[in-house]
Design a protein around this motif. Structure first.
Motif, mmCIF file in Angstrom:
data_model
loop_
_atom_site.group_PDB
_atom_site.id
_atom_site.type_symbol
_atom_site.label_atom_id
_atom_site.label_comp_id
_atom_site.label_asym_id
_atom_site.label_seq_id
_atom_site.Cartn_x
_atom_site.Cartn_y
_atom_site.Cartn_z
ATOM 1 N N GLN A 148 -0.423 -3.329 6.669
ATOM 2 C CA GLN A 148 -1.805 -2.849 6.620
ATOM 3 C C GLN A 148 -2.722 -3.905 7.246
ATOM 4 O OE1 GLN A 148 -2.706 0.276 5.512
ATOM 5 N NE2 GLN A 148 -0.510 0.600 5.407
ATOM 6 N N PRO A 149 -3.932 -3.525 7.635
ATOM 7 C CA PRO A 149 -4.861 -4.473 8.249
ATOM 8 C C PRO A 149 -5.165 -5.693 7.381
ATOM 9 C CG PRO A 149 -5.624 -2.247 8.594
ATOM 10 C CD PRO A 149 -4.458 -2.169 7.648
ATOM 11 N N ASP A 150 -5.076 -5.546 6.057
ATOM 12 C CA ASP A 150 -5.343 -6.682 5.165
ATOM 13 C C ASP A 150 -4.141 -7.604 5.000
ATOM 14 O OD1 ASP A 150 -3.626 -5.269 3.502
ATOM 15 O OD2 ASP A 150 -5.089 -4.985 1.896
ATOM 16 N N GLU A 186 -6.907 -0.533 11.502
ATOM 17 C CA GLU A 186 -7.892 -0.519 10.410
ATOM 18 C C GLU A 186 -8.731 0.755 10.390
ATOM 19 O OE1 GLU A 186 -11.160 -3.498 8.393
ATOM 20 O OE2 GLU A 186 -10.335 -3.979 10.344
#
Length: 106
Positions: A8-10, A103
Motif C-alpha cells: 500500500q502507499p503507506d 495512492e
C-alpha cells in the motif's frame, strides 16, 4: 502456489497466496485488497486495477499490449515505466510477485 505481495502507499504489505493462472487483479479482488477494484472484470476497459510492478518482476510477464498501453493512459494515477494493469498479470506456479497500489485508487 503463487504469492502476491501488495504494498500500500503507506508501506503496509499484504501477502496473498494465489492460484496458478489467476491474475494479480483477480487475487486482489477475491481477497479484499484495498485499491484494486477491477470494475470491468479484467477485460481491459477500466484501468481500476492499475499497479506499479516491482522491477525484479518486470521480465516475468508478457510485454504491455497496445490495448493495455491505451488503458494505462486512463488510470487515475499518472503512469510510470513500471505501470501495469494487474488484470494482465497472470500468475505462474511458484511465482512471487510484488506490486504497489497507487495512492489515488484508495
Amino acid at each position: 502456489m503463487p504469492k502476491v505481495i501488495y504494498q500500500q502507499p503507506d508501506g503496509a504489505e499484504r501477502v496473498v497466496e494465489a492460484g496458478a493462472g489467476a491474475s494479480v487483479m483477480q487475487t486482489a479482488v477475491r481477497n479484499g485488497v484495498p485499491g484494486i477494484l477491477g470494475q470491468c472484470g479484467g477485460v481491459l476497459s477500466c484501468a481500476t486495477c492499475h499497479v506499479f510492478l516491482a522491477e525484479e518482476n518486470a521480465d516475468d510477464f508478457t510485454a504491455v499490449s497496445e490495448d493495455e498501453d491505451e488503458m494505462l493512459d486512463c488510470a487515475a494515477t499518472d503512469r510510470e515505466d513500471n505501470s501495469r494493469l494487474s488484470c494482465q498479470l497472470v500468475l505462474a506456479p511458484g511465482q512471487e510477485v510484488r506490486v504497489t497500489v497507487p495512492e489515488t485508487q484508495l
